[in-house]
Design a protein around this motif. Sequence first.
Motif, short mmCIF file in Angstrom:
data_model
loop_
_atom_site.label_atom_id
_atom_site.label_comp_id
_atom_site.label_asym_id
_atom_site.label_seq_id
_atom_site.Cartn_x
_atom_site.Cartn_y
_atom_site.Cartn_z
N ILE A 1 0.83 -1.21 0.00
CA ILE A 1 0.00 0.00 0.00
C ILE A 1 0.86 1.26 0.00
CG2 ILE A 1 -1.70 1.31 1.34
CD1 ILE A 1 -2.71 -1.48 2.37
N ASN A 2 1.87 1.28 0.87
CA ASN A 2 2.70 2.48 0.98
C ASN A 2 3.53 2.73 -0.28
OD1 ASN A 2 1.73 2.99 3.54
ND2 ASN A 2 3.41 1.95 4.57
N THR A 3 4.00 1.65 -0.90
CA THR A 3 4.76 1.81 -2.13
C THR A 3 3.89 2.39 -3.23
OG1 THR A 3 6.19 -0.06 -1.56
CG2 THR A 3 6.17 0.63 -3.86
N TRP A 4 2.66 1.89 -3.33
CA TRP A 4 1.75 2.43 -4.34
C TRP A 4 1.36 3.87 -4.03
CZ3 TRP A 4 0.63 2.10 -9.05
CH2 TRP A 4 0.77 0.90 -9.74
N ASN A 5 1.19 4.20 -2.77
CA ASN A 5 0.86 5.58 -2.40
C ASN A 5 1.97 6.52 -2.84
OD1 ASN A 5 -0.42 7.81 -1.22
ND2 ASN A 5 -0.93 6.69 0.64
N GLY A 6 3.23 6.06 -2.72
CA GLY A 6 4.35 6.88 -3.18
C GLY A 6 4.42 6.98 -4.69
N ARG A 7 4.24 5.85 -5.36
CA ARG A 7 4.43 5.85 -6.81
C ARG A 7 3.25 6.47 -7.55
NH1 ARG A 7 7.37 1.03 -9.62
NH2 ARG A 7 7.91 2.85 -10.89
N GLU A 8 2.03 6.15 -7.13
CA GLU A 8 0.86 6.64 -7.85
C GLU A 8 0.50 8.07 -7.47
OE1 GLU A 8 -3.56 4.90 -8.97
OE2 GLU A 8 -2.87 4.73 -6.90
N CYS A 9 0.73 8.45 -6.19
CA CYS A 9 0.24 9.74 -5.68
C CYS A 9 1.35 10.69 -5.25
CB CYS A 9 -0.72 9.50 -4.52
SG CYS A 9 -2.07 8.38 -4.93
N GLY A 10 2.62 10.27 -5.33
CA GLY A 10 3.72 11.15 -4.97
C GLY A 10 3.89 11.37 -3.48
N ILE B 1 5.40 10.96 0.23
CA ILE B 1 6.64 10.56 0.88
C ILE B 1 6.34 9.41 1.84
CG2 ILE B 1 7.63 12.87 0.66
CD1 ILE B 1 7.15 13.22 3.69
N GLU B 2 7.38 8.71 2.27
CA GLU B 2 7.21 7.51 3.08
C GLU B 2 6.46 7.80 4.38
OE1 GLU B 2 9.87 3.84 5.00
OE2 GLU B 2 10.85 5.57 4.06
N GLY B 3 6.84 8.86 5.08
CA GLY B 3 6.20 9.19 6.35
C GLY B 3 4.72 9.50 6.20
N ASN C 1 12.19 12.63 -5.56
CA ASN C 1 11.37 11.46 -5.83
C ASN C 1 11.32 10.56 -4.60
OD1 ASN C 1 10.22 9.07 -6.70
ND2 ASN C 1 11.40 8.94 -8.59
N PRO C 2 10.17 10.42 -3.93
CA PRO C 2 10.10 9.63 -2.69
C PRO C 2 10.31 8.15 -2.93
CG PRO C 2 7.90 10.32 -3.37
CD PRO C 2 8.87 11.02 -4.27
N ASN C 3 10.22 7.69 -4.16
CA ASN C 3 10.45 6.28 -4.45
C ASN C 3 11.93 5.96 -4.61
OD1 ASN C 3 9.29 3.64 -5.03
ND2 ASN C 3 10.02 3.94 -7.14
N LYS C 4 12.77 7.01 -4.68
CA LYS C 4 14.20 6.82 -4.90
C LYS C 4 15.08 7.26 -3.75
CE LYS C 4 13.69 5.20 -9.10
NZ LYS C 4 13.98 3.78 -9.40
#
Length: 484
Positions: free
Chosen positions: A86-95, A97-99, A316-319
């Motif tokens: 869920i958190n990975t998709w929230n970062g990738r699809e919606c931008g 950040i992890e927190g 980029n929060p995914n990187k």
Amino acid sequence: MNFSEIYNDSCNFSLDMMFSGELIDVTEPATGNRLGSFAAATLSELDRLIETTREAQEGWANTDFDSRAKVIRHFAALLEDNATLINTWNGRECGSIEGKSQWELQACIDQAYMCAALPMNPYGDIYPSNIPGRENHCIRVPLGLVGVISPWNFPLLLSLRAVLPALAMGNSVIIKPDINSTVVGGYLIVELLKQAGLPEGVCTLAPGGVTVGQRLVEHPQVDMIAFTGSTAAGQQIGQVCGGMFKKVALELGGNNAFVVLDDANIDGASSCAAWGSFLHQGQICMQSGRHIVHEAVADAYVEALCVRANNLAVGNPNKEPVHLGPIINERQADRIMRLIEDSVAMGARVVCGGKREGAFIYPTVMTQVTPDMPIFKEEIFGPVAPVVTFASDNEAIALANDTPYGLAASVQGADMSRAKRIASRIDAGMVHINDQTVNNEYQVPFGGMKSSGNSGRFGGPANLEEFTERKWISIRDEALIYPF
């Protein structure tokens, strides 16, 4: 599609939901890369979906309260089990950040457990009667089919805060997430509810854009609309639902005042301000959008806020670990920069930030702002903190109320009596003293005033009223004999 692997870097998925409408790409805002696609529902497919989801409601409403609670508790556990997905998709699809993703997920887990307790609450009252031998029972009954139209900025939370209490109270639900968050705000929810044991057809997904949402609002078999989004769209939805006598909960935009009094703790106030203005790139309806600061402390406040803004990492929060991720799309980024530039042309000054690199806008603090500037008048939905000064409490209150919106506000100050007096005079549904404006607690009724909503409330006991309607049942042992 393999549900457990759709967040991989190499993903190029197509959501298989048996729809045949327009093919819509899922795009990563940080990179512009296409992650996958989904087919929107056609209007005829949506009509059939509405019919089947409504048919499933009666059986669900007749399920005992403990069975409903068990499904929702299981769903809460599945949210925890699928945190990485869920958190990975929230970062990738919606931008996100992890927190931010982690906080949003935990808020949904907490909310799910709270909603699991709703079905066992008392669902009625007994009223006295002036007719001998009569009992008056007033009970809550499900509305029927609830359409949930949710936005992209907090896609999981702003879907589930309506989906879960609606289900808990015995309704069926159709989710229509924003096209920018169909995976997080729709597909994952429906899939996990299915895994949690929710009966087939009780909560379904209607993917698509404006046409799908409009049909959901206008359809006579949809008994309630729970909408979170822009005020302009909410006004149109409210007009349609009003004409159909359809219940509607509208949680709309905000242009929220952050009032800093001359006795405020500047370190604490600037911390609250940075969080309230820059969290999730300012893409929050409760964003601290207008900083109304006493002239005696304005210089110190701006300096402290700029120090905090300049210390925030953007990327980029995914990187990489960052504080601010991308703006959701180019159109929105263009709009934010236009608000800044048009206000600078009218005399405002950018003290820090004001820079854009592709999808990323750096946290910005502006001074010499006046109430006629677009950066003060309009909802920004970006990482910008415009500062306007005041000399008296009455002036601060007038500036705070100089907006059609009334969602949230903050008052920073040491004198509690003074701060409470000012808070009581600000036209907002939620006011926080010595805290920031982006506040949400699942057990507290949430909602705004004025153009920020129609006084609908989500959270805690307010859910009992929001997702049911009242029915009066009077009872006599024998029929009453009337004069004719």
